[in-house]
Design a protein around this motif. Sequence first.
Motif, PDB file in Angstrom:
ATOM      1  N   GLY A  93      62.134   1.232  49.306  1.00  0.00           N
ATOM      2  CA  GLY A  93      63.501   1.344  49.795  1.00  0.00           C
ATOM      3  C   GLY A  93      64.082   2.740  49.810  1.00  0.00           C
ATOM      4  N   LEU A  94      63.296   3.752  49.443  1.00  0.00           N
ATOM      5  CA  LEU A  94      63.823   5.117  49.411  1.00  0.00           C
ATOM      6  C   LEU A  94      63.670   5.841  50.746  1.00  0.00           C
ATOM      7  CD1 LEU A  94      62.796   6.424  45.867  1.00  0.00           C
ATOM      8  CD2 LEU A  94      64.963   5.444  46.628  1.00  0.00           C
ATOM      9  N   GLY A  95      62.975   5.247  51.681  1.00  0.00           N
ATOM     10  CA  GLY A  95      62.863   5.853  53.011  1.00  0.00           C
ATOM     11  C   GLY A  95      62.009   7.098  53.070  1.00  0.00           C
ATOM     12  N   VAL A  96      61.053   7.222  52.140  1.00  0.00           N
ATOM     13  CA  VAL A  96      60.137   8.370  52.158  1.00  0.00           C
ATOM     14  C   VAL A  96      59.089   8.127  53.248  1.00  0.00           C
ATOM     15  CG1 VAL A  96      58.441   9.689  50.845  1.00  0.00           C
ATOM     16  CG2 VAL A  96      60.494   8.803  49.702  1.00  0.00           C
TER      17      VAL A  96
ATOM     18  N   THR B 248      61.742  17.945  55.211  1.00  0.00           N
ATOM     19  CA  THR B 248      61.878  18.094  53.765  1.00  0.00           C
ATOM     20  C   THR B 248      60.595  17.683  53.037  1.00  0.00           C
ATOM     21  OG1 THR B 248      62.850  15.874  53.625  1.00  0.00           O
ATOM     22  CG2 THR B 248      64.360  17.736  53.745  1.00  0.00           C
ATOM     23  N   VAL B 249      60.268  18.453  52.020  1.00  0.00           N
ATOM     24  CA  VAL B 249      59.127  18.177  51.148  1.00  0.00           C
ATOM     25  C   VAL B 249      59.625  18.174  49.713  1.00  0.00           C
ATOM     26  CG1 VAL B 249      56.926  19.034  50.245  1.00  0.00           C
ATOM     27  CG2 VAL B 249      57.434  19.224  52.686  1.00  0.00           C
TER      28      VAL B 249
ATOM     29  N   SER C  92      62.904  11.852  52.105  1.00  0.00           N
ATOM     30  CA  SER C  92      62.059  13.027  52.326  1.00  0.00           C
ATOM     31  C   SER C  92      60.939  12.712  53.308  1.00  0.00           C
ATOM     32  CB  SER C  92      61.485  13.533  50.999  1.00  0.00           C
ATOM     33  OG  SER C  92      60.797  12.518  50.307  1.00  0.00           O
ATOM     34  N   ASP C  93      60.518  13.738  54.046  1.00  0.00           N
ATOM     35  CA  ASP C  93      59.426  13.560  55.001  1.00  0.00           C
ATOM     36  C   ASP C  93      58.072  13.535  54.302  1.00  0.00           C
ATOM     37  OD1 ASP C  93      60.786  13.624  57.697  1.00  0.00           O
ATOM     38  OD2 ASP C  93      61.562  15.476  56.838  1.00  0.00           O
ATOM     39  N   LEU C  94      57.958  14.263  53.195  1.00  0.00           N
ATOM     40  CA  LEU C  94      56.725  14.262  52.409  1.00  0.00           C
ATOM     41  C   LEU C  94      57.093  14.326  50.934  1.00  0.00           C
ATOM     42  CD1 LEU C  94      53.620  14.514  52.082  1.00  0.00           C
ATOM     43  CD2 LEU C  94      53.910  16.997  52.288  1.00  0.00           C
TER      44      LEU C  94
END
Length: 295
Positions: free
Chosen positions: A248-251, A185-186, A206-208
């Motif tokens: 803390g959003l795990g991005v 996910t971007v 998201s991954d990016l």
Amino acid sequence: MWVRVLGSAAGGGSPQWNCGCPVCHRVRRGSGTPRSQSSIVVSPDRDRWFLVNASPDVRHQIEAFPGLHPRGSRDSPLRACLLTDAEIDHTLGLLLLREASGVRLFATPAVHKTLTDGSGLLPLLERFCPVEWTPVEPGAGFRLADGLWCEAFDVPTTKADRFGTGTIPGRVVGYRFTDENDGATVVYLPGAQRLGPAVRSEISGSDLLLLDGTCWHDDELIDLGLAGKTSREMGHLPVLESLAALDGLGVRRTVFVHMNNTNPILLDDSPEWLIVEENGMEVAMDGLEIQVVEQ
């Protein structure tokens, strides 16, 4: 999925033509890197590319990236353009695409109305080529291409509407792209006044994340004597506040884009740039290309 940053600066680019701020001075002197105005392209396969925002620098940006060069006499790999808003620095480049046999445009009804009834940009473009508009509804996903899923999300703003046509939701949106093959996910969010719960939910995991980096702090332009508005009043969350808001959003990877010409993070020897790096985040350069895979 591949993402390439065509332009990493905000409206006016860096250096801005009429600005002698410390950052512009450094860039002109050769101790900083010039940047063009904000836009990206996204692709599921490096064969078909989708432009997100058409900046006034779009012609130069296309020429600077061989992946967007035509394969035949009129065979461009650029398939469509998506808009996050109706700002002139995100839409003026549409007029530079007028030589096309047609322009496929994805935009919210609010953005389309502004470009039609407000600025008049789309009626002008349609004098040169057909425009195929696909309405984008925040929260309703759609398949942009085989293997590439897209969803817009509303980014609430109190920024003044220059044309008086922005009374409905969707004046500003972000986009979340998903690779249907591996789930990568971007999120592209070049304009955000605040990161409220709904926007944080879209960013989360998201991954990016390509995030609004317009100003370093809220009073940046006021302190420099260049404007009477804060960053928030112009519709942009300062980077200094984003650093904490993203915790803390795990991005997996965060890259700041859409930097104003005054923002010191444009200089890679500045204390502010170092703070971004120490927080595990990055500052985009024109031409940055990333292959995004799900982790």
